[in-house]
Motif scaffolding. Sequence first.
Motif, PDB file in Angstrom:
ATOM      1  N   ALA A 287      34.955  35.249  43.712  1.00 20.19           N
ATOM      2  CA  ALA A 287      35.347  36.667  43.708  1.00 20.19           C
ATOM      3  C   ALA A 287      34.750  37.355  42.493  1.00 20.19           C
ATOM      4  CB  ALA A 287      36.867  36.809  43.712  1.00 20.19           C
ATOM      5  N   ASN A 288      34.442  38.643  42.634  1.00 16.68           N
ATOM      6  CA  ASN A 288      34.130  39.455  41.463  1.00 16.68           C
ATOM      7  C   ASN A 288      35.399  40.177  41.036  1.00 16.68           C
ATOM      8  OD1 ASN A 288      34.436  41.599  43.294  1.00 16.68           O
ATOM      9  ND2 ASN A 288      32.224  41.864  43.564  1.00 16.68           N
ATOM     10  N   LEU A 289      35.313  40.951  39.973  1.00 18.20           N
ATOM     11  CA  LEU A 289      36.518  41.590  39.431  1.00 18.20           C
ATOM     12  C   LEU A 289      37.154  42.535  40.443  1.00 18.20           C
ATOM     13  CD1 LEU A 289      38.461  42.162  37.098  1.00 18.20           C
ATOM     14  CD2 LEU A 289      36.822  43.842  36.223  1.00 18.20           C
ATOM     15  N   ASP A 290      36.356  43.304  41.172  1.00 14.19           N
ATOM     16  CA  ASP A 290      36.913  44.272  42.128  1.00 14.19           C
ATOM     17  C   ASP A 290      37.661  43.562  43.249  1.00 14.19           C
ATOM     18  OD1 ASP A 290      35.933  46.411  40.703  1.00 14.19           O
ATOM     19  OD2 ASP A 290      34.096  46.601  41.892  1.00 14.19           O
ATOM     20  N   PHE A 291      37.071  42.504  43.804  1.00  9.68           N
ATOM     21  CA  PHE A 291      37.727  41.778  44.884  1.00  9.68           C
ATOM     22  C   PHE A 291      38.979  41.069  44.378  1.00  9.68           C
ATOM     23  CE2 PHE A 291      37.612  37.991  47.926  1.00  9.68           C
ATOM     24  CZ  PHE A 291      38.278  38.670  48.930  1.00  9.68           C
ATOM     25  N   PHE A 292      38.908  40.528  43.166  1.00  9.87           N
ATOM     26  CA  PHE A 292      40.085  39.901  42.560  1.00  9.87           C
ATOM     27  C   PHE A 292      41.230  40.913  42.424  1.00  9.87           C
ATOM     28  CE2 PHE A 292      42.424  39.581  38.530  1.00  9.87           C
ATOM     29  CZ  PHE A 292      43.113  38.391  38.717  1.00  9.87           C
ATOM     30  N   ASN A 293      40.925  42.092  41.891  1.00  9.08           N
ATOM     31  CA  ASN A 293      41.970  43.121  41.717  1.00  9.08           C
ATOM     32  C   ASN A 293      42.549  43.548  43.054  1.00  9.08           C
ATOM     33  OD1 ASN A 293      41.814  43.207  38.908  1.00  9.08           O
ATOM     34  ND2 ASN A 293      40.237  44.787  38.904  1.00  9.08           N
ATOM     35  N   TYR A 294      41.687  43.697  44.059  1.00 10.92           N
ATOM     36  CA  TYR A 294      42.148  44.098  45.389  1.00 10.92           C
ATOM     37  C   TYR A 294      43.100  43.058  45.964  1.00 10.92           C
ATOM     38  CZ  TYR A 294      41.931  44.990  50.441  1.00 10.92           C
ATOM     39  OH  TYR A 294      42.258  45.213  51.742  1.00 10.92           O
ATOM     40  N   MET A 295      42.709  41.780  45.926  1.00 10.26           N
ATOM     41  CA  MET A 295      43.543  40.731  46.494  1.00 10.26           C
ATOM     42  C   MET A 295      44.825  40.536  45.684  1.00 10.26           C
ATOM     43  SD  MET A 295      42.230  39.748  49.290  1.00 10.26           S
ATOM     44  CE  MET A 295      43.298  38.331  49.571  1.00 10.26           C
ATOM     45  N   ASP A 296      44.743  40.678  44.366  1.00  7.67           N
ATOM     46  CA  ASP A 296      45.930  40.529  43.527  1.00  7.67           C
ATOM     47  C   ASP A 296      46.966  41.597  43.880  1.00  7.67           C
ATOM     48  OD1 ASP A 296      47.316  39.196  41.388  1.00  7.67           O
ATOM     49  OD2 ASP A 296      46.842  40.882  40.086  1.00  7.67           O
ATOM     50  N   LEU A 297      46.514  42.833  44.059  1.00  6.49           N
ATOM     51  CA  LEU A 297      47.423  43.918  44.422  1.00  6.49           C
ATOM     52  C   LEU A 297      47.944  43.740  45.841  1.00  6.49           C
ATOM     53  CD1 LEU A 297      48.785  46.563  43.662  1.00  6.49           C
ATOM     54  CD2 LEU A 297      46.708  47.770  44.357  1.00  6.49           C
ATOM     55  N   LEU A 298      47.080  43.280  46.742  1.00  2.79           N
ATOM     56  CA  LEU A 298      47.495  43.070  48.128  1.00  2.79           C
ATOM     57  C   LEU A 298      48.568  41.990  48.208  1.00  2.79           C
ATOM     58  CD1 LEU A 298      46.643  44.235  50.905  1.00  2.79           C
ATOM     59  CD2 LEU A 298      45.205  42.214  51.180  1.00  2.79           C
TER      60      LEU A 298
END
Length: 297
Positions: free
Chosen positions: A225-236
């Motif tokens: 994951a990159n930072l954007d995908f990590f943040n998206y999945m973490d929030l999801l």
Amino acid sequence: MKKQIFIALGLLLLFSCEDVVSVELPTDEPRLVIDGLLRVDKSQEFIDVEIKVTETSDFFQENPVTQVENASIVYGRPTGGGLFDSISSSSLVEREPSSGVYIPDPNASSEQRIRTAAAEPGIAFILQLEHKERRYLARTEYSASVPFDNVRQGTETLFDEDDTEVVVTFTDNPDQNDFYVFDFDFGEFQALDDQFFQGQQFQFSYFYSKNLQVGQSITISILGANLDFFNYMDLLVEQTEDNGGVFETPITTVRGNVFDVTDLDNINIFDNVGQPDVFALGYFAVVQEFSQTITIE
């Protein structure tokens, strides 16, 4: 006799107070939803490309499948200023009528499948869609991962004696800051970054609250994951784990990386700041995957 009359009257008053309460649920115009998580298995020749498209629906209803007019993926190594050193493309078509799943066109005159050799660090992938006279773009870069050192069933519990523990061990890449998304099957995910174990072997436990059966197989995956995908999945994950129920207002709408670019011309209008309500939901990512299957004992 009087006592019986009073009881009867009391029951009559009690039931006469019942009323049907109509709850007015919020409604909104349907939004396009993109499920574009492409998992790269380097042991295979081609990437398994499946882009799923649906639309949002009202409460208590599943998102209905929808169709797009055009779909494609372009990819290559960017050089800056929107230019690419070299660029390739893959034309997508619906796999089956009314399925809402788009794959590389098997009937094209040239090969439309994307080879796994094309997925390397620094390679950008751009998803292009047209849906109901609107244009959408999503851009991502390939994210590599590391394999598992070990995945095994544990014996500990967390909150309930029926919990099932799985112990995951892997070794982080010491040369960069890494982000990971773990897929624990059954639609259960966990996002993790290497802030506290960079370059080290790391072990953690995941607990299944559902009652898994002896002999049942589960597949666990580690995704780059990159930072954007990590943040998206973490929030999801945070939102889906919320126990407030469907009537509780979410903290925020989980926005992905799919943008409505219909009205952008990069001359007079180069962003959508002036139209904040125009957006799609979902995410497009191209990530390396390592998987391991274990059998519950």
